[in-house]
Write a protein that holds these residues in place. Structure first.
Motif, PDB file in Angstrom:
ATOM      1  N   MET A   1       3.336   8.077  62.782  1.00 26.86           N
ATOM      2  CA  MET A   1       3.874   6.725  62.128  1.00 26.86           C
ATOM      3  C   MET A   1       3.842   7.089  60.691  1.00 26.86           C
ATOM      4  N   MET A   2       2.949   7.952  60.032  1.00 31.19           N
ATOM      5  CA  MET A   2       3.181   8.082  58.627  1.00 31.19           C
ATOM      6  C   MET A   2       4.362   8.960  58.369  1.00 31.19           C
ATOM      7  N   ASN A   3       4.854   9.582  59.298  1.00 31.69           N
ATOM      8  CA  ASN A   3       6.041  10.344  58.993  1.00 31.69           C
ATOM      9  C   ASN A   3       7.330   9.511  58.714  1.00 31.69           C
ATOM     10  N   ASN A   4       7.322   8.217  59.141  1.00 31.81           N
ATOM     11  CA  ASN A   4       8.348   7.396  58.985  1.00 31.81           C
ATOM     12  C   ASN A   4       8.365   6.644  57.572  1.00 31.81           C
ATOM     13  N   ILE A   5       7.456   6.980  56.878  1.00 29.08           N
ATOM     14  CA  ILE A   5       7.347   6.210  55.392  1.00 29.08           C
ATOM     15  C   ILE A   5       8.173   7.157  54.483  1.00 29.08           C
ATOM     16  N   SER A   6       8.929   6.629  53.717  1.00 29.35           N
ATOM     17  CA  SER A   6      10.063   7.440  52.752  1.00 29.35           C
ATOM     18  C   SER A   6       9.024   7.967  51.680  1.00 29.35           C
ATOM     19  N   PRO A   7       9.558   9.077  51.066  1.00 27.29           N
ATOM     20  CA  PRO A   7       8.886   9.577  49.857  1.00 27.29           C
ATOM     21  C   PRO A   7       8.691   8.788  48.690  1.00 27.29           C
ATOM     22  N   ALA A   8       9.640   7.880  48.416  1.00 30.89           N
ATOM     23  CA  ALA A   8       9.645   7.200  47.506  1.00 30.89           C
ATOM     24  C   ALA A   8       8.418   6.064  47.655  1.00 30.89           C
ATOM     25  N   ALA A   9       8.509   5.473  48.910  1.00 38.26           N
ATOM     26  CA  ALA A   9       7.147   4.542  49.038  1.00 38.26           C
ATOM     27  C   ALA A   9       5.911   5.100  48.987  1.00 38.26           C
ATOM     28  N   GLN A  10       5.832   6.440  49.429  1.00 37.22           N
ATOM     29  CA  GLN A  10       4.762   7.127  49.128  1.00 37.22           C
ATOM     30  C   GLN A  10       4.279   7.372  47.690  1.00 37.22           C
ATOM     31  N   VAL A  11       5.257   7.688  46.837  1.00 35.47           N
ATOM     32  CA  VAL A  11       4.936   7.571  45.491  1.00 35.47           C
ATOM     33  C   VAL A  11       4.567   6.433  44.865  1.00 35.47           C
ATOM     34  N   ILE A  12       5.204   5.264  45.210  1.00 36.66           N
ATOM     35  CA  ILE A  12       4.813   4.130  44.658  1.00 36.66           C
ATOM     36  C   ILE A  12       3.364   3.714  45.004  1.00 36.66           C
ATOM     37  N   VAL A  13       3.261   3.800  46.232  1.00 41.05           N
ATOM     38  CA  VAL A  13       1.696   3.534  46.908  1.00 41.05           C
ATOM     39  C   VAL A  13       0.654   4.343  46.031  1.00 41.05           C
ATOM     40  N   SER A  14       0.859   5.737  45.820  1.00 38.97           N
ATOM     41  CA  SER A  14       0.149   6.339  45.102  1.00 38.97           C
ATOM     42  C   SER A  14      -0.135   5.988  43.651  1.00 38.97           C
ATOM     43  N   ILE A  15       0.953   5.553  43.077  1.00 38.27           N
ATOM     44  CA  ILE A  15       0.838   5.019  41.514  1.00 38.27           C
ATOM     45  C   ILE A  15       0.222   3.717  41.437  1.00 38.27           C
ATOM     46  N   ILE A  16       0.269   2.903  42.585  1.00 40.08           N
ATOM     47  CA  ILE A  16      -0.326   1.588  42.371  1.00 40.08           C
ATOM     48  C   ILE A  16      -1.833   1.537  41.637  1.00 40.08           C
ATOM     49  N   PRO A  17      -2.675   2.320  42.315  1.00 36.79           N
ATOM     50  CA  PRO A  17      -3.989   2.396  41.908  1.00 36.79           C
ATOM     51  C   PRO A  17      -4.196   2.656  40.720  1.00 36.79           C
ATOM     52  N   ILE A  18      -3.378   3.783  40.182  1.00 36.65           N
ATOM     53  CA  ILE A  18      -3.441   4.637  38.740  1.00 36.65           C
ATOM     54  C   ILE A  18      -3.108   3.489  37.962  1.00 36.65           C
ATOM     55  N   VAL A  19      -2.118   2.890  38.159  1.00 39.09           N
ATOM     56  CA  VAL A  19      -1.663   1.925  36.961  1.00 39.09           C
ATOM     57  C   VAL A  19      -2.587   0.623  36.961  1.00 39.09           C
ATOM     58  N   GLY A  20      -3.225   0.357  37.924  1.00 39.21           N
ATOM     59  CA  GLY A  20      -4.513  -0.898  38.052  1.00 39.21           C
ATOM     60  C   GLY A  20      -5.588  -0.196  37.234  1.00 39.21           C
ATOM     61  N   LEU A  21      -5.988   0.962  37.500  1.00 37.81           N
ATOM     62  CA  LEU A  21      -7.261   1.419  36.562  1.00 37.81           C
ATOM     63  C   LEU A  21      -6.686   1.418  35.110  1.00 37.81           C
ATOM     64  N   VAL A  22      -5.501   1.859  34.719  1.00 40.02           N
ATOM     65  CA  VAL A  22      -5.345   1.942  33.480  1.00 40.02           C
ATOM     66  C   VAL A  22      -5.290   0.737  32.759  1.00 40.02           C
ATOM     67  N   LEU A  23      -4.884  -0.214  33.662  1.00 41.53           N
ATOM     68  CA  LEU A  23      -4.919  -1.662  33.010  1.00 41.53           C
ATOM     69  C   LEU A  23      -6.076  -2.155  32.904  1.00 41.53           C
ATOM     70  N   VAL A  24      -7.120  -1.825  33.845  1.00 42.07           N
ATOM     71  CA  VAL A  24      -8.285  -2.230  33.606  1.00 42.07           C
ATOM     72  C   VAL A  24      -9.017  -1.794  32.370  1.00 42.07           C
ATOM     73  N   PHE A  25      -8.720  -0.326  32.116  1.00 45.00           N
ATOM     74  CA  PHE A  25      -9.393   0.424  31.256  1.00 45.00           C
ATOM     75  C   PHE A  25      -9.049  -0.369  29.634  1.00 45.00           C
ATOM     76  N   VAL A  26      -7.662  -0.432  29.736  1.00 42.26           N
ATOM     77  CA  VAL A  26      -7.142  -0.983  28.279  1.00 42.26           C
ATOM     78  C   VAL A  26      -7.558  -2.356  28.021  1.00 42.26           C
ATOM     79  N   LEU A  27      -7.698  -3.368  29.392  1.00 43.15           N
ATOM     80  CA  LEU A  27      -8.379  -4.679  29.164  1.00 43.15           C
ATOM     81  C   LEU A  27      -9.843  -4.564  28.650  1.00 43.15           C
ATOM     82  N   ILE A  28     -10.600  -3.527  29.138  1.00 44.34           N
ATOM     83  CA  ILE A  28     -11.989  -3.448  28.722  1.00 44.34           C
ATOM     84  C   ILE A  28     -12.173  -3.134  26.974  1.00 44.34           C
ATOM     85  N   PHE A  29     -11.113  -2.030  26.819  1.00 44.92           N
ATOM     86  CA  PHE A  29     -11.051  -1.470  25.467  1.00 44.92           C
ATOM     87  C   PHE A  29     -10.775  -2.392  24.497  1.00 44.92           C
TER      88      PHE A  29
END
Length: 111
Positions: A1-29
């Motif tokens: 089932m994981m083989n059917n996911i496009s590489p672009a979607a995998q990159v986007i899903v990987s970037i979402i938590p990183i962007v969320g953490l950066v935004l939280v740290f900027v807000l805290i700062f």
């Protein structure tokens, strides 16, 4: 089932938590920077009153919360997997809750 996911979607899903953490740290700062400037102006105007933290209430509330969460998690993990290492997921917060409640008992009464 994981083989059917496009590489672009995998990159986007990987970037979402990183962007969320950066935004939280900027807000805290910026929240800390705003608080620092506020305290600095209060000191300059002579209206600063230091915040007194109530350790007794904090340890009591934290202890009760951790004991309750620890009991629920321990029972749930025990019901699902039986006696296993996963049970530590509930026993660790339970133990911290007990330690906080013991610390609460030994704290002297504060105003």
């Amino acid at each position: 089932m994981m083989n059917n996911i496009s590489p672009a979607a995998q990159v986007i899903v990987s970037i979402i938590p990183i962007v969320g953490l950066v935004l939280v740290f900027v807000l805290i700062f910026f929240a800390l920077l705003w608080h620092h400037r506020e305290v600095k102006l209060q000191i300059k105007n002579g209206t600063y009153a230091p915040f007194e933290f109530n350790w007794k209430a904090f340890t009591y509330l934290s202890g009760l919360s951790l004991v309750a969460v620890g009991i629920v998690l321990s029972v749930m993990f025990w019901a699902i997997k039986g006696l296993s290492w996963g049970l530590l997921g509930g026993l660790i917060p339970f133990a911290f809750g007990i330690v906080f409640l013991i610390f609460y008992k030994f704290l002297k009464n504060e105003k």
